[in-house]
Scaffold this active site. Sequence first.
Site, PDB file in Angstrom:
ATOM      1  N   ARG A 125      20.178 -88.681  47.385  1.00 19.56           N
ATOM      2  CA  ARG A 125      20.077 -89.614  46.253  1.00 19.56           C
ATOM      3  C   ARG A 125      19.980 -91.069  46.704  1.00 19.56           C
ATOM      4  NH1 ARG A 125      23.449 -85.606  44.695  1.00 19.56           N
ATOM      5  NH2 ARG A 125      25.284 -86.869  45.163  1.00 19.56           N
ATOM      6  N   GLU A 182      36.836 -83.725  55.841  1.00 20.57           N
ATOM      7  CA  GLU A 182      38.167 -83.192  55.579  1.00 20.57           C
ATOM      8  C   GLU A 182      38.351 -81.829  56.245  1.00 20.57           C
ATOM      9  OE1 GLU A 182      41.086 -82.270  51.782  1.00 20.57           O
ATOM     10  OE2 GLU A 182      39.164 -83.243  51.451  1.00 20.57           O
TER      11      GLU A 182
END
Length: 171
Positions: free
Chosen positions: A58, A95
């Site tokens: 995007r 993460e």
Amino acid sequence: MDLKAHIRKVPDFPKPGILFYDISTLLMHPAAWRHTVEALGAAIRPHEPDLLVGIESRGFLTAAPLALHLGLGFIMVRKKGKLPGATTSYTYDLEYGTDTLEIQADAVKPGQRVVVLDDLLATGGTMRATVDLLRKQDAKVSGVGCVIELSFLGGRKLLDVPVASLVSYDS
């Protein structure tokens, strides 16, 4: 113009518990999209970039029309294995695991001023990795920009360059 009125919130996408901020509805509204491009242009013009860098995918939608609007070149940062020719890569921690970004080895010349763009700044990990990748190429990163900033996630704290965002969500 109230850009938030043109940004759709999609609950539980891409997985349960995530609220996705969708710019598809912004892109469908020509006046709002034009305003977005012009406002981002005004925000990043003072950084005097030679090139704009869009982060897959995007970020391409943000950076490419903005580069055209400002009369600048546009380069892509993509996930590993998506660019032809020689590339420079940068692996960073997520993460749960790692990810790798790449840029074409000849896309930016040492010392060129660049501004990095994406649609959204959340935790800042991908934006930080892109800045680091560009510095590995000896580019001068003079700022970053995004349409949406999720300020409650603190992404701008990871960045050591000016951050321009048009819309901020605090929760």
